[in-house]
Design a protein around this motif. Sequence first.
Motif, PDB file in Angstrom:
ATOM      1  N   LEU A   1     -10.808   9.949   4.014  1.00  0.00           N
ATOM      2  CA  LEU A   1      -9.850   9.465   5.006  1.00  0.00           C
ATOM      3  C   LEU A   1      -9.930   7.948   5.175  1.00  0.00           C
ATOM      4  O   LEU A   1      -8.897   7.274   5.153  1.00  0.00           O
ATOM      5  N   PRO A   2     -11.147   7.380   5.313  1.00  0.00           N
ATOM      6  CA  PRO A   2     -11.214   5.921   5.397  1.00  0.00           C
ATOM      7  C   PRO A   2     -10.586   5.215   4.190  1.00  0.00           C
ATOM      8  O   PRO A   2      -9.914   4.193   4.346  1.00  0.00           O
ATOM      9  N   GLU A   3     -10.791   5.772   3.009  1.00  0.00           N
ATOM     10  CA  GLU A   3     -10.189   5.179   1.806  1.00  0.00           C
ATOM     11  C   GLU A   3      -8.665   5.197   1.909  1.00  0.00           C
ATOM     12  O   GLU A   3      -7.993   4.207   1.568  1.00  0.00           O
ATOM     13  N   ALA A   4      -8.121   6.318   2.380  1.00  0.00           N
ATOM     14  CA  ALA A   4      -6.664   6.430   2.522  1.00  0.00           C
ATOM     15  C   ALA A   4      -6.149   5.464   3.583  1.00  0.00           C
ATOM     16  O   ALA A   4      -5.080   4.852   3.429  1.00  0.00           O
ATOM     17  N   MET A   5      -6.905   5.297   4.675  1.00  0.00           N
ATOM     18  CA  MET A   5      -6.526   4.341   5.715  1.00  0.00           C
ATOM     19  C   MET A   5      -6.579   2.912   5.180  1.00  0.00           C
ATOM     20  O   MET A   5      -5.717   2.085   5.478  1.00  0.00           O
ATOM     21  N   ASP A   6      -7.588   2.644   4.363  1.00  0.00           N
ATOM     22  CA  ASP A   6      -7.749   1.310   3.815  1.00  0.00           C
ATOM     23  C   ASP A   6      -6.595   0.949   2.878  1.00  0.00           C
ATOM     24  O   ASP A   6      -6.137  -0.201   2.849  1.00  0.00           O
TER      25      ASP A   6
ATOM     26  N   GLN B   1       0.245  -6.253  13.039  1.00  0.00           N
ATOM     27  CA  GLN B   1       0.721  -5.088  12.286  1.00  0.00           C
ATOM     28  C   GLN B   1       1.853  -4.331  12.974  1.00  0.00           C
ATOM     29  O   GLN B   1       2.085  -3.166  12.686  1.00  0.00           O
ATOM     30  N   GLY B   2       2.567  -4.991  13.881  1.00  0.00           N
ATOM     31  CA  GLY B   2       3.745  -4.385  14.467  1.00  0.00           C
ATOM     32  C   GLY B   2       3.467  -3.497  15.662  1.00  0.00           C
ATOM     33  O   GLY B   2       2.355  -3.431  16.175  1.00  0.00           O
ATOM     34  N   VAL B   3       4.499  -2.790  16.076  1.00  0.00           N
ATOM     35  CA  VAL B   3       4.445  -2.008  17.309  1.00  0.00           C
ATOM     36  C   VAL B   3       3.392  -0.889  17.214  1.00  0.00           C
ATOM     37  O   VAL B   3       3.297  -0.198  16.206  1.00  0.00           O
ATOM     38  N   LEU B   4       2.613  -0.733  18.301  1.00  0.00           N
ATOM     39  CA  LEU B   4       1.548   0.269  18.355  1.00  0.00           C
ATOM     40  C   LEU B   4       2.067   1.665  18.014  1.00  0.00           C
ATOM     41  O   LEU B   4       1.420   2.408  17.266  1.00  0.00           O
ATOM     42  N   ALA B   5       3.247   2.023  18.527  1.00  0.00           N
ATOM     43  CA  ALA B   5       3.806   3.359  18.279  1.00  0.00           C
ATOM     44  C   ALA B   5       3.969   3.629  16.787  1.00  0.00           C
ATOM     45  O   ALA B   5       3.717   4.757  16.314  1.00  0.00           O
ATOM     46  N   ASP B   6       4.353   2.627  16.012  1.00  0.00           N
ATOM     47  CA  ASP B   6       4.544   2.808  14.574  1.00  0.00           C
ATOM     48  C   ASP B   6       3.228   3.014  13.851  1.00  0.00           C
ATOM     49  O   ASP B   6       3.128   3.841  12.937  1.00  0.00           O
ATOM     50  N   ARG B   7       2.210   2.257  14.252  1.00  0.00           N
ATOM     51  CA  ARG B   7       0.907   2.417  13.592  1.00  0.00           C
ATOM     52  C   ARG B   7       0.313   3.793  13.910  1.00  0.00           C
ATOM     53  O   ARG B   7      -0.303   4.433  13.066  1.00  0.00           O
ATOM     54  N   VAL B   8       0.489   4.251  15.129  1.00  0.00           N
ATOM     55  CA  VAL B   8      -0.007   5.583  15.503  1.00  0.00           C
ATOM     56  C   VAL B   8       0.731   6.661  14.707  1.00  0.00           C
ATOM     57  O   VAL B   8       0.121   7.631  14.247  1.00  0.00           O
ATOM     58  N   SER B   9       2.020   6.496  14.501  1.00  0.00           N
ATOM     59  CA  SER B   9       2.783   7.455  13.686  1.00  0.00           C
ATOM     60  C   SER B   9       2.301   7.468  12.246  1.00  0.00           C
ATOM     61  O   SER B   9       2.253   8.523  11.605  1.00  0.00           O
ATOM     62  N   ASP B  10       1.923   6.295  11.726  1.00  0.00           N
ATOM     63  CA  ASP B  10       1.349   6.240  10.373  1.00  0.00           C
ATOM     64  C   ASP B  10       0.077   7.074  10.294  1.00  0.00           C
ATOM     65  O   ASP B  10      -0.170   7.772   9.303  1.00  0.00           O
ATOM     66  N   LEU B  11      -0.727   6.999  11.327  1.00  0.00           N
ATOM     67  CA  LEU B  11      -1.978   7.761  11.359  1.00  0.00           C
ATOM     68  C   LEU B  11      -1.701   9.261  11.342  1.00  0.00           C
ATOM     69  O   LEU B  11      -2.445  10.038  10.724  1.00  0.00           O
TER      70      LEU B  11
END
Length: 409
Positions: A143-148, A158-168
């Motif tokens: 998972l860390p590798e995929a996040m990296d 890195q833009g709006v918090l809502a978008d980064r959370v959706s990426d997760l």
Amino acid sequence: MGSQSAFDTGRLTRTCSWMQRYVDQRKYAGSSLLVKHNGSEVFYYACGHRSVEQDLPFERDTIVRIYSMTKPVTTVALMMLVEQGLVHLDARLSDILPEFSRMQALISGAERLDQTEDAPSPTLHQLLTHTSGFSYPFNPGLLPEAMDEVDLLFKPNQGVLADRVSDLANLPLAFQPGTRWEYSVGIDVIGRVVEVISGQPLDQFFTQKILDPLGMHDTGFSIPSGARDRFASLYTPLAGDMMELNAAETGDDTLRLVDEAGSSPFENTTTFSAGGGLVSTLDDYSRFAEMLRNHGVGNGHRLLGSQTIEFMLCNHLPGDIASLGPQSFAEQPMNGTGFGLGGAVVIDPGRAGVPGSVGDFSWGGMASTFFWIDRVNDLSVVFLTQLSPSSSYPSRAELKALVIGAMIE
């Protein structure tokens, strides 16, 4: 304990030579320390530089990146909503953020990201205690590798918090929720939960409900207007990325500049990272630490009920962190140390290997900042510097031994 006499001032001044030694050895560019006892200042010291290149001193009002020391602030924000009956900690994340409704977790021993099984959406309590199954890009594992690969680190730009959370939400969990402890972006997600429940952007909620009431006017997700000249530069001893903890190679320069005023993403923040996005000063963060020590009251304002603070500062794990098989990077000892809501809790000083009291609550940041409160001795301590990663030197254990060693009652 009663008065200032609980400290031997001669012994406290040993921290000055310790701090100066870190500067002289080019381990830290500069640092500052503030110790309060029974709510009164008993020690302050600063040395070195906030910018080596510009020969600017590290001062009391120097603004630094506190990174993960943002996590306790976010935790207080959520607990304010809990106290209002707007949410409870056993709520599933999917109850608030529907994109986390159909979760998958990597199977034990998975070698590929698609080797998953169904998993429940983690609870808010699991997010706060790093038992949710989320991770960080700098941890070892799939998972860390995929996040990296997608740079999912909730950086300031890195833009709006809502978008980064959706990426997760598009990635699987590293493990089934509740089965392990792994340091993670879970509290970044909590920041989005606070936004959804309160109906406010996180920066506004922080300012109105926490920062302004406590008088923390130099704290925020961006450098305050007109304060750029007080913003400290960030350094690393690593040859590569300051966050590449798994392949960390020490470079020729122990103080390699990686971020400075004039070109820092903290000057125009777009991502309100609830897990690591705040900048602050020594006195500002001391006000926050004192609020926790003083059972929820700071600057004449009650932020949380005293029993809510007690609840936050007790151990929420079945045992210590080490017993939950962590494989992740951690900024604190894992043996003899449990985890409360937003920070670590000492449950056995002997096993933790550092002098202190049972119940000491603490956390630090990636740039080697650190704070702790000791409610047995009515003590709060804040230490600021700017060197990433925080695992570079054992300064936190050394500092705690120095401060505790100055107590003579």
